[in-house]
Structure formats: C-alpha cells, structure tokens
Design an enzyme around this catalytic site. Structure first.
Site, mmCIF file in Angstrom:
data_model
loop_
_atom_site.group_PDB
_atom_site.id
_atom_site.type_symbol
_atom_site.label_atom_id
_atom_site.label_comp_id
_atom_site.label_asym_id
_atom_site.label_seq_id
_atom_site.Cartn_x
_atom_site.Cartn_y
_atom_site.Cartn_z
ATOM 1 N N SER A 98 8.442 -4.584 -6.890
ATOM 2 C CA SER A 98 8.478 -3.617 -5.719
ATOM 3 C C SER A 98 9.261 -2.348 -6.123
ATOM 4 N N LEU A 138 6.812 5.637 5.158
ATOM 5 C CA LEU A 138 5.583 6.005 6.026
ATOM 6 C C LEU A 138 5.843 5.146 7.139
ATOM 7 N N THR A 139 5.844 4.110 7.005
ATOM 8 C CA THR A 139 6.006 2.951 8.277
ATOM 9 C C THR A 139 7.218 3.236 9.120
ATOM 10 N N GLN A 287 -6.450 -37.429 -10.640
ATOM 11 C CA GLN A 287 -7.480 -36.575 -10.300
ATOM 12 C C GLN A 287 -6.964 -35.502 -9.066
ATOM 13 N N GLU A 371 1.730 -2.460 1.978
ATOM 14 C CA GLU A 371 0.890 -1.640 1.229
ATOM 15 C C GLU A 371 -0.733 -2.128 1.980
ATOM 16 N N ASP A 375 -5.562 -8.201 6.482
ATOM 17 C CA ASP A 375 -6.572 -7.801 7.642
ATOM 18 C C ASP A 375 -7.178 -6.238 7.445
HETATM 19 P P1 TGC Z 1 -9.061 7.659 8.046
HETATM 20 O O1 TGC Z 1 -9.424 8.433 9.332
HETATM 21 O O2 TGC Z 1 -9.561 6.511 7.619
HETATM 22 O O3 TGC Z 1 -8.464 8.406 7.051
HETATM 23 C C1 TGC Z 1 -7.622 9.649 7.066
HETATM 24 C C2 TGC Z 1 -8.009 10.707 6.071
HETATM 25 O O4 TGC Z 1 -7.393 10.051 4.778
HETATM 26 C C3 TGC Z 1 -8.380 10.088 4.016
HETATM 27 N N1 TGC Z 1 -8.248 8.784 3.095
HETATM 28 C C4 TGC Z 1 -7.868 8.620 1.813
HETATM 29 N N2 TGC Z 1 -7.420 9.814 1.057
HETATM 30 C C5 TGC Z 1 -7.111 9.626 -0.193
HETATM 31 N N3 TGC Z 1 -6.799 8.066 -0.311
HETATM 32 C C6 TGC Z 1 -7.071 6.985 0.433
HETATM 33 N N4 TGC Z 1 -7.266 5.821 0.063
HETATM 34 C C7 TGC Z 1 -7.831 7.260 1.547
HETATM 35 N N5 TGC Z 1 -8.303 6.725 2.623
HETATM 36 C C8 TGC Z 1 -8.445 7.530 3.567
HETATM 37 C C9 TGC Z 1 -9.688 10.026 4.772
HETATM 38 O O5 TGC Z 1 -10.811 10.630 4.033
HETATM 39 C C10 TGC Z 1 -9.343 11.089 5.922
HETATM 40 O O6 TGC Z 1 -9.173 12.316 5.441
HETATM 41 P P2 TGC Z 1 -9.570 13.632 6.360
HETATM 42 O O7 TGC Z 1 -9.541 14.681 5.368
HETATM 43 O O8 TGC Z 1 -11.061 13.390 7.018
HETATM 44 O O9 TGC Z 1 -8.719 13.579 7.569
HETATM 45 O O10 TGC Z 1 -7.520 6.965 8.722
HETATM 46 P P3 TGC Z 1 -7.296 6.030 9.903
HETATM 47 O O11 TGC Z 1 -6.158 6.545 10.577
HETATM 48 O O12 TGC Z 1 -8.602 5.512 10.328
HETATM 49 O O13 TGC Z 1 -6.504 4.889 8.879
HETATM 50 C C11 TGC Z 1 -7.277 4.102 8.231
HETATM 51 C C12 TGC Z 1 -6.293 2.894 7.351
HETATM 52 C C13 TGC Z 1 -6.180 1.868 8.426
HETATM 53 C C14 TGC Z 1 -7.038 2.213 6.467
HETATM 54 C C15 TGC Z 1 -4.909 3.326 6.980
HETATM 55 O O14 TGC Z 1 -4.052 3.749 7.860
HETATM 56 C C16 TGC Z 1 -4.212 2.004 6.220
HETATM 57 O O15 TGC Z 1 -4.361 2.074 5.111
HETATM 58 N N6 TGC Z 1 -3.262 1.843 6.866
HETATM 59 C C17 TGC Z 1 -2.471 0.721 6.283
HETATM 60 C C18 TGC Z 1 -1.157 1.246 5.996
HETATM 61 C C19 TGC Z 1 -0.393 0.822 4.901
HETATM 62 O O16 TGC Z 1 -0.828 0.423 3.905
HETATM 63 N N7 TGC Z 1 0.743 1.261 4.946
HETATM 64 C C20 TGC Z 1 1.755 0.821 3.644
HETATM 65 C C21 TGC Z 1 3.194 1.691 3.960
HETATM 66 S S1 TGC Z 1 3.949 1.730 2.110
HETATM 67 C C22 TGC Z 1 4.286 0.254 1.803
HETATM 68 O O17 TGC Z 1 4.001 -0.688 2.516
HETATM 69 C C23 TGC Z 1 5.197 0.158 0.492
HETATM 70 S S2 TGC Z 1 5.687 -1.374 0.121
HETATM 71 C C24 TGC Z 1 6.090 -0.962 -1.523
HETATM 72 C C25 TGC Z 1 6.722 -2.194 -2.294
HETATM 73 O O18 TGC Z 1 7.654 -2.544 -1.880
HETATM 74 O O19 TGC Z 1 6.070 -2.506 -3.265
HETATM 75 P P1 FAD Z 2 1.221 -4.207 12.204
HETATM 76 O O1 FAD Z 2 0.600 -2.857 11.995
HETATM 77 O O2 FAD Z 2 2.059 -4.213 13.621
HETATM 78 O O3 FAD Z 2 0.409 -5.439 12.322
HETATM 79 C C1 FAD Z 2 0.723 -6.846 12.936
HETATM 80 C C2 FAD Z 2 -0.810 -7.609 12.756
HETATM 81 O O4 FAD Z 2 -1.731 -6.928 13.386
HETATM 82 C C3 FAD Z 2 -1.133 -7.823 11.378
HETATM 83 O O5 FAD Z 2 -1.429 -9.046 10.968
HETATM 84 C C4 FAD Z 2 -2.053 -6.809 11.179
HETATM 85 O O6 FAD Z 2 -3.134 -7.300 10.088
HETATM 86 C C5 FAD Z 2 -2.839 -6.881 12.402
HETATM 87 N N1 FAD Z 2 -3.572 -5.499 12.678
HETATM 88 C C6 FAD Z 2 -3.091 -4.393 12.956
HETATM 89 N N2 FAD Z 2 -4.082 -3.495 12.978
HETATM 90 C C7 FAD Z 2 -5.190 -4.092 13.142
HETATM 91 C C8 FAD Z 2 -6.527 -3.917 13.396
HETATM 92 N N3 FAD Z 2 -7.145 -2.643 13.451
HETATM 93 N N4 FAD Z 2 -7.609 -4.949 13.131
HETATM 94 C C9 FAD Z 2 -7.086 -6.375 13.180
HETATM 95 N N5 FAD Z 2 -5.846 -6.713 12.795
HETATM 96 C C10 FAD Z 2 -4.844 -5.651 13.069
HETATM 97 N N6 FAD Z 2 6.517 0.782 4.408
HETATM 98 C C11 FAD Z 2 6.620 1.780 3.820
HETATM 99 O O7 FAD Z 2 6.298 2.989 4.306
HETATM 100 N N7 FAD Z 2 7.391 1.803 2.613
HETATM 101 C C12 FAD Z 2 7.971 0.886 2.177
HETATM 102 O O8 FAD Z 2 8.690 1.018 1.127
HETATM 103 C C13 FAD Z 2 7.769 -0.529 2.861
HETATM 104 N N8 FAD Z 2 8.224 -1.624 2.169
HETATM 105 C C14 FAD Z 2 8.048 -2.802 2.878
HETATM 106 C C15 FAD Z 2 8.847 -3.729 2.381
HETATM 107 C C16 FAD Z 2 8.751 -5.117 2.870
HETATM 108 C C17 FAD Z 2 9.620 -6.246 2.406
HETATM 109 C C18 FAD Z 2 7.828 -5.240 4.104
HETATM 110 C C19 FAD Z 2 7.847 -6.521 4.771
HETATM 111 C C20 FAD Z 2 7.316 -4.083 4.459
HETATM 112 C C21 FAD Z 2 7.345 -2.692 3.843
HETATM 113 N N9 FAD Z 2 6.804 -1.770 4.277
HETATM 114 C C22 FAD Z 2 7.081 -0.499 3.802
HETATM 115 C C23 FAD Z 2 5.994 -1.587 5.566
HETATM 116 C C24 FAD Z 2 4.739 -2.170 5.529
HETATM 117 O O9 FAD Z 2 3.755 -1.343 4.809
HETATM 118 C C25 FAD Z 2 4.247 -2.635 6.870
HETATM 119 O O10 FAD Z 2 4.978 -3.707 7.387
HETATM 120 C C26 FAD Z 2 2.698 -2.959 7.204
HETATM 121 O O11 FAD Z 2 1.648 -1.905 6.608
HETATM 122 C C27 FAD Z 2 2.051 -3.820 8.284
HETATM 123 O O12 FAD Z 2 2.643 -2.881 9.328
HETATM 124 P P2 FAD Z 2 3.393 -3.754 10.524
HETATM 125 O O13 FAD Z 2 4.539 -4.535 9.931
HETATM 126 O O14 FAD Z 2 4.142 -2.843 11.622
HETATM 127 O O15 FAD Z 2 2.277 -4.669 11.126
#
Ligand code: TGC
Ligand code: FAD
Length: 392
Positions: A98, A138-139, A287, A371, A375
């Site tokens: 991570s 971001l979150t 097995q 990330e 789902d």
């Molecule tokens: P949507 O309308 O689909 O897209 C909005 C705009 O973004 C463009 N786009 C992208 N551009 C570049 N790369 C991509 N992968 C892209 N995906 C979409 C898209 O074309 C659009 O552009 P524009 O110009 O038309 O505005 O957006 P939406 O609001 O419907 O959301 C789509 C969704 C749900 C897939 C997205 O929001 C999503 O991926 N949600 C999940 C959130 C997430 O992954 N959070 C992670 C936080 S960071 C983290 O967890 C770090 S952990 C790190 C660690 O410890 O290892």
């Molecule tokens: P929610 O979005 O509230 O989702 C809850 C449940 O609802 C999930 O099962 C989900 O799949 C479901 N759900 C949500 N929307 C839908 C839909 N449209 N359809 C069907 N099901 C749906 N974030 C950062 O920005 N930076 C970081 O460095 C980072 N590090 C992290 C480290 C750890 C240890 C953890 C646990 C999380 C970290 N995150 C970070 C946050 C992480 O990216 C979020 O937890 C993740 O994106 C999910 O958001 P949430 O926890 O708010 O769940």
C-alpha cells in the site's frame, strides 16, 4: 525469527514471458522481502505499527516511482517491472505494498502527469528516495464509492487558496510529509492540491483498532481554513477524471500485488500439507486437500496470465479502465479465497502469527474494498460491455 521458505509458484513457466530486466527487478525485490520484511512484519502487524525502517529499502528496490523517468529520480522501469515489484512486496504484506502504491501511483504519478516542472523538480526526487512520503486524499466520510459528490472545497483568496473539509481512510496520512488532495473550487470543479505537513489548520489523526492492514498507518486529513500557496495547485488536469486516472495506475499495481499474497498463501499451505501427518500420512495425500491446492494453483496461474497480458497492454498504453477493473477485481477475490482455503489446510496453526496466511486474509479485506470495491469494479466492467451506467 520467522524463517522465509517461500518458493514462487510458476506452473505454466511464465518466467519465459519475462525479460532479463523483469527477472532482475523481481528477484531483487523478492530477496529484499525475504531479508528485510519477513523477519519483522508479523510483529509490526501485531503491534499495529508501520515499520518505517523499510522506507529506505522500498526506495532502493525501485518501489517509489518505478515508472517515473530518471530525471525526476524514478527508476524508469516498464509497467511489467512495476507490477512485479508490487507482487513481491505484497507477497510480504499488503500494507507495505500500500505504501508503495500510494507513493508511486497516487502521489508521484499525479505530480508527474498533472503538475508543472517546478512541482516535479521540487517533490519527485525526494519522493523517489523516500525522504518525503506522500498520501492521497480522495475518500470522504460521506463519499467513498461516489467521489464526485465530495464536499472538501477551496476558495480563491487572491494570493492563496483557502481549503476546508475532511478526508477519511487515508493510507500513510499519519506520517506523510505531503498529501495530494482532491477538492472542489467555487465552480464545483475538482482539482488536485499539494498540502504540506506543518501548514496551519492541517491535521492527520490516525485511525486505530483496525483488524486489517495493521502494518499500514491509516488516518484522516482535516483541513480547517488551510492557506494553500497558489503554486501548490496541479495545473494540468482537473475534473473527476484526474483522480480516477491515478486510480487506474494504482489498481493495476494491486492486480499484481494480490497475486503475491495468493502465492504466499498457496506456497505455505502446500509445504504444510506435505509435512503434516494425520491418519498415518501427509494431509497432502487426501483428495480433499489436493482439490484445494489444485484449485489454488489453477486460479493463480489464470491470474498470472491475465495480469501479464494487462501489463503488455499497459506498456503499449492500450489498457482500458475496465480491463484494469477486471484484473483488480478478479485477482483480489482470487487471493482472498485462496487465503481462506489455505488457512483451513493449516487447521488451528493457520490462525496463529507463526504463519502469514491469516495476516494476508485480514489484509485482503481492505484490498477488496479500497481503490474501488468488488461491486464497483463489476459495475465498471458492466458499464463497459453494455454501454449503460448503473451509477446514474
Ligand atoms: P463518471 O461519470 O464515470 O466519470 C467522471 C469523469 O471521469 C472520467 N473517467 C476517467 N478518467 C480517467 N481515468 C478513469 N479511470 C476514468 N473513469 C472515468 C469520465 O470520462 C468522466 O470525464 P468527463 O470529462 O466526462 O467529466 O463518474 P461517476 O461519478 O459516475 O463515477 C464512476 C465510478 C463509480 C466508477 C468512480 O467514481 C469510481 O471509480 N469510484 C470508486 C472510488 C474509488 O476507487 N476510490 C478510491 C480512493 S483511493 C484509495 O482507495 C487508495 S487505497 C491505496 C492503498 O492503500 O493501496
Ligand atoms: P461505500 O461507498 O459506502 O460502500 C459501501 C458498500 O456499498 C460497498 O459494498 C459498496 O460496494 C456498495 N456500493 C456503493 N455504491 C454502490 C452502487 N452504486 N451499486 C452497488 N453497490 C454499491 N481512500 C483514499 O482516498 N485514499 C487512501 O489512501 C485510502 N486508503 C484506504 C486504506 C484502507 C485500509 C481502507 C479500508 C480504505 C482506504 N481508502 C482510501 C478508502 C477506500 O477507497 C474506500 O473505503 C472505498 O472506495 C469504498 O468507500 P466506502 O468505504 O465509503 O464504502
């Protein structure tokens, strides 16, 4: 001290698909994990402490800025090498991977891609050497899967910006020197800002009592009227696509990383099954246990092939967001299932810290959530193949 007997499974001789450089990079990361990570990681996880002494080694094996050009201190490696480094680190522990994912894909990548030359020169070499550690905000408390609804905002005050809001679940936040933070301007447009530790009104409280990723420090980012110099805004990309572009890179690395965790669980279970005698013979001779082990190596091999191909596409800049989602989703789920099965093969021993399996299993509960959840990745692929968004 824990003895590391790991032998990497390569059932389909996939090493033949790797270049000499890939193997060199992979092997040096593998050696480092054996030498420096394995002996200390169980204690770090048990004590919920990020082992900061690993930062130097992470920089040395090219885990910080693997694919960033050398002129900015990066290792200038290709995407398959980056993936192999993530695989080897996560073989040791997902929490250490991570830290490397965040540093390379979520902090260095946006500064390199969306920043200007001054920002690249100021931050990238220090991030590559591990002198600076970064985090990615971001979150938010009310916006996890739907970051477009974020409430963190900044206001143009003439000679600086004023930042207000909060981010939650941020890897590395408790000790990071800088944070790449995504926030909306007065028009509601999302931009990236570099926030530095020490800026007034900026705090990073740690999140305690996690059962998962215990060797990784997770925390909040709180912005209470933080004055941000104008030169800290990333000028070259805005909108939700900017942070999502970084996620593509990090999710790709996680797809490789999960294979590492799965390989460690499989290798541990295989060795144990051959040594553990019940009913007068090794349990590997039953097995039911052979079924478990066979299905594990089959799933690992399928994931290795999928991910190698994704690496080729990534090198050619042809990998799509949906292809990356498919690999992240498949591989993390595969690793989690293997961890659960491997734990059963070890019986009671599997719940102890004498073996890595339970730690991997608990870690992977975070990896399958961050990330983009399991789902969300399904729905990204669903949107790609049907042309219809389930999010709107
Ligand atoms: P949507 O309308 O689909 O897209 C909005 C705009 O973004 C463009 N786009 C992208 N551009 C570049 N790369 C991509 N992968 C892209 N995906 C979409 C898209 O074309 C659009 O552009 P524009 O110009 O038309 O505005 O957006 P939406 O609001 O419907 O959301 C789509 C969704 C749900 C897939 C997205 O929001 C999503 O991926 N949600 C999940 C959130 C997430 O992954 N959070 C992670 C936080 S960071 C983290 O967890 C770090 S952990 C790190 C660690 O410890 O290892
Ligand atoms: P929610 O979005 O509230 O989702 C809850 C449940 O609802 C999930 O099962 C989900 O799949 C479901 N759900 C949500 N929307 C839908 C839909 N449209 N359809 C069907 N099901 C749906 N974030 C950062 O920005 N930076 C970081 O460095 C980072 N590090 C992290 C480290 C750890 C240890 C953890 C646990 C999380 C970290 N995150 C970070 C946050 C992480 O990216 C979020 O937890 C993740 O994106 C999910 O958001 P949430 O926890 O708010 O769940």
């Amino acid at each position: 001290m824990t003895q590391d007997l790991f032998q990497a499974p390569d059932y389909y001789l996939l090493d033949d698909l790797l270049s000499d450089e890939h193997k060199l990079v992979r092997d040096s990361a593998r050696e480092w994990v054996k030498r420096d990570v394995t002996p200390i990681i169980e204690d770090a996880a048990q004590n919920a402490k990020f082992p900061k002494q690993l930062l130097k080694g992470l920089a040395e094996i090219g885990a910080f800025g693997s694919f960033i050009p050398e002129e900015y201190g990066g290792a200038n490696l290709d995407q398959i090498s980056y993936g192999l480094i993530m695989q080897e680190i996560e073989r040791g522990d997902s929490g250490i991977r991570s830290t490397a994912s965040v540093q390379t894909s979520l902090v260095m990548y946006p500064i390199w891609k969306y920043g200007n030359n001054e920002q690249r020169e100021k931050y990238l070499p220090k991030l590559a050497s591990g002198e600076f550690i970064g985090c990615f905000g971001l979150t938010e408390p009310n916006h996890g899967s739907n970051p477009s609804g974020m409430e963190t905002k900044f206001k143009d005050m003439g000679d600086h910006y004023l930042l207000n809001g909060a981010k939650l679940w941020i890897s590395n936040s408790p000790f990071a020197d800088i944070a790449v933070v995504w926030a909306k301007n007065e028009k509601g447009r999302i931009h990236g800002l570099i926030v530095e530790r020490g800026m007034e009104g900026f705090s990073t409280p740690e999140t305690h009592h996690k059962w998962s990723l215990r060797a990784s420090a997770t925390g909040e980012l709180i912005f209470d009227n933080v004055k941000i110099p104008k030169e800290n805004l990333l000028p070259n990309k805005s909108g939700l696509g900017a942070p999502l572009g970084c996620l593509d890179s990090a999710r790709y690395g996680i797809a490789w990383g999960a294979i590492g965790a799965a390989m460690d669980c499989y290798d541990t279970a295989l060795r144990y099954a051959k040594e553990r005698i019940q009913f007068g013979k090794p349990i590997a001779g039953f097995q039911l246990q052979q079924k478990k082990l066979t299905e594990m190596i089959t799933e690992i091999t399928k994931a290795q092939l999928l991910t190698w191909r994704l690496g080729v596409l990534k090198n050619e800049e042809r990998a799509t967001t949906a292809q990356i989602s498919m690999a992240k989703r498949n591989n993390v789920d595969m690793a989690l299932k293997i961890a659960r099965e491997a734990r059963q093969i070890l019986g009671a021993m599997g719940i102890t810290g004498d073996y890595s399996i339970m730690r991997h299993m608990m870690n992977l509960e975070s990896v399958i959530t961050y990330e983009g959840t399991h789902d969300i990745h399904l729905l990204i692929t669903g949107m790609d193949i049907t042309g219809i968004s389930a999010f709107k």
